[in-house]
Write a protein that holds these residues in place. Structure first.
Motif, PDB file in Angstrom:
ATOM      1  N   VAL A 201     -23.222 -15.959  18.278  1.00  0.00           N
ATOM      2  CA  VAL A 201     -22.539 -15.002  17.387  1.00  0.00           C
ATOM      3  C   VAL A 201     -22.647 -15.497  15.944  1.00  0.00           C
ATOM      4  O   VAL A 201     -22.982 -14.743  15.024  1.00  0.00           O
ATOM      5  CB  VAL A 201     -21.048 -14.858  17.803  1.00  0.00           C
ATOM      6  N   GLU A 202     -22.418 -16.786  15.759  1.00  0.00           N
ATOM      7  CA  GLU A 202     -22.498 -17.373  14.418  1.00  0.00           C
ATOM      8  C   GLU A 202     -23.941 -17.312  13.901  1.00  0.00           C
ATOM      9  O   GLU A 202     -24.179 -17.019  12.727  1.00  0.00           O
ATOM     10  CB  GLU A 202     -21.993 -18.823  14.486  1.00  0.00           C
ATOM     11  N   LEU A 203     -24.891 -17.567  14.798  1.00  0.00           N
ATOM     12  CA  LEU A 203     -26.303 -17.495  14.410  1.00  0.00           C
ATOM     13  C   LEU A 203     -26.649 -16.070  13.954  1.00  0.00           C
ATOM     14  O   LEU A 203     -27.338 -15.882  12.949  1.00  0.00           O
ATOM     15  CB  LEU A 203     -27.183 -17.891  15.600  1.00  0.00           C
ATOM     16  N   LEU A 204     -26.137 -15.085  14.676  1.00  0.00           N
ATOM     17  CA  LEU A 204     -26.391 -13.689  14.307  1.00  0.00           C
ATOM     18  C   LEU A 204     -25.878 -13.421  12.887  1.00  0.00           C
ATOM     19  O   LEU A 204     -26.554 -12.773  12.081  1.00  0.00           O
ATOM     20  CB  LEU A 204     -25.708 -12.759  15.325  1.00  0.00           C
ATOM     21  N   ARG A 205     -24.698 -13.941  12.591  1.00  0.00           N
ATOM     22  CA  ARG A 205     -24.135 -13.752  11.244  1.00  0.00           C
ATOM     23  C   ARG A 205     -25.080 -14.332  10.175  1.00  0.00           C
ATOM     24  O   ARG A 205     -25.303 -13.740   9.129  1.00  0.00           O
ATOM     25  CB  ARG A 205     -22.764 -14.426  11.134  1.00  0.00           C
TER      26      ARG A 205
END
Ligand code: PMT
Length: 400
Positions: free
Chosen positions: A21-25
């Motif tokens: 999720v953080e990578l997507l951000r």
């Protein structure tokens, strides 16, 4: 930075899904177009709605979903990817890819893509070490997939060891390198970091205060810029940087051997390690007992590893560090000549915020042609960045 680039982010089911999720951000912040494909198990950890909200695109979960296929079919998803990322990749998914199985949307889209694929495994350490897993891992490398090695640390299952997903920042950097090759792409870089320990008896050793932070910052930054990095590390309390091959050593002699094995296949060597100049002449087999009021320790000289490399050097760019408490520039200038270096980083280790253990460093660069450059007090990450800028310039300089 990633404007115009399309990334397919495949997510399989492990506790590390939250890092995806953080990578997507990070990908969205860099203006990439991201399409997320989740396995059924991944949806047990984080709902598709989270990825949908952040990616601004529908999330794909089913191979046989008429609505999803009509919107954007799995072949079209595979076709439009500039990069296919799998974060985290479970042992099961890796087993499927290694054996050419395609039984759900993620494994099917992956088989259909011609884009580079970056796979980021994360699992329990025993699973990671299992020979069946390792066989599949090697198969993926042989098949030309990019793999970001998991790191060592505390695992969600309570175990300690290798298997942890690297930080989203590191995965992002590795992804950027594949999408937009970094300026050190193709450069084989060897870095040393940390102290060495010279054993005195089974419970004691001689060492120094090096924390490894400077060398690890160089390794991390070089990997983010696309270099193929091997880090030879003395004993430190830092976690291994993702995307870097890390070799753990203890003594100066072990570091000497690790360097000797890799020197010829390196383009750049940066020696930030604080190597012990001496080691005990005899290592006591049993714990040395306290008896006399005075105790005399006999030491013998360790080889100067950097000077040895200086003698062997052919085409390599050789960068040393000098940790000094007096006559900083004079001593560093002597070392650059004596050790046949291209550049030395002179470190006044008595200055506030500089040298051993600190987050920052205060250094001067000295070059073989006599040029000097003084840097202000900077974070070790920034010193590493600037140092690598200079290394890039040295690599670009025509050789005579
Ligand atoms: O690890 P940190 O806590 O982040 O601290 C960073 C640092 C202070 C350790 C680092 O910035 C630094 O200065 N490293 C070099 C320390 C050192 O050993 O300096 P030196 O002047 O003694 O040695 C000069 C060079 O020769 C160094 O590149 C060293 O790696 C090398 N050397 C020294 C002795 C030896 N026997 N073999 C070597 O190769």
């Amino acid at each position: 930075m990633l404007q115009g680039k399309t990334v397919v982010l495949g997510v399989s089911g492990g506790i590390a899904v939250y890092k995806a999720v953080e990578l997507l951000r990070l990908l969205i912040k860099a203006q990439a177009e991201v399409h997320v494909v989740m396995t059924k198990n991944a949806c047990e950890f984080v709902t598709p709605l989270t990825f949908q909200t952040l990616s601004h695109n529908p999330v794909h979960t089913e191979l046989f979903d008429l609505y999803q296929e009509q919107e954007i079919g799995h072949i079209s998803l595979a076709d439009r990817a500039d990069l296919f990322l799998i974060v985290p990749a479970t042992a099961n998914l890796i087993g499927k890819i290694a054996n050419g199985l395609a039984d759900d949307l993620l494994s099917t889209s992956l088989m259909a893509t011609k884009a580079p694929v970056l796979i980021c495994p994360a699992m329990n350490t025993n699973m990671y070490e299992d020979q069946r897993y390792q066989r599949n891992h090697q198969q993926l490398l042989a098949d030309g997939f990019h793999l970001l090695e998991p790191i060592s640390g505390d695992l969600a299952c309570g175990w300690q060891g290798k298997g942890k997903l690297p930080d989203p920042q590191q995965i992002f950097a590795a992804a950027c390198n594949l999408l937009v090759p970094g300026d050190l792409s193709g450069v084989r870089l060897l870095v040393t970091a940390g102290p060495t320990r010279e054993e005195l008896d089974p419970v004691r050793y001689l060492s120094n205060y090096s924390s490894g932070k400077m060398g690890y910052a160089i390794a991390r930054s070089a990997a983010a810029r696309g270099a193929d990095v091997t880090l030879i590390s003395g004993p430190v309390a830092l976690s291994e940087p993702g995307g870097v091959t890390t070799l753990q050593v203890t003594s100066a002699l072990q570091m000497q051997q690790a360097l000797a094995e890799r020197f010829d296949s390196s383009d750049v060597v940066i020696k930030a390690a604080a190597v012990a100049d001496y080691r005990p002449l005899h290592k006591a087999q049993q714990k040395i007992k306290k008896s006399a009021e005075e105790f005399c320790l006999q030491l013998e000289k360790n080889p100067d590893l950097l000077a040895e490399l200086g003698k062997r050097k052919k085409k390599q760019i050789l960068v040393g560090f000098a940790a000094e408490t007096e006559n900083l520039l004079e001593n560093a200038a002597t070392k650059i000549k004596m050790k046949n270096l291209d550049m030395i980083v002179a470190n006044d280790v008595t200055a506030e915020g500089a040298g051993f253990g600190s987050e920052t460093n205060l250094v001067n660069f000295l070059f073989a042609d006599g040029r000097q450059e003084a840097l202000p007090l900077l974070s070790k990450a920034k010193v590493a960045e600037t140092l690598l800028d200079r290394v890039r310039e040295l690599l670009d300089k025509p050789k005579h």
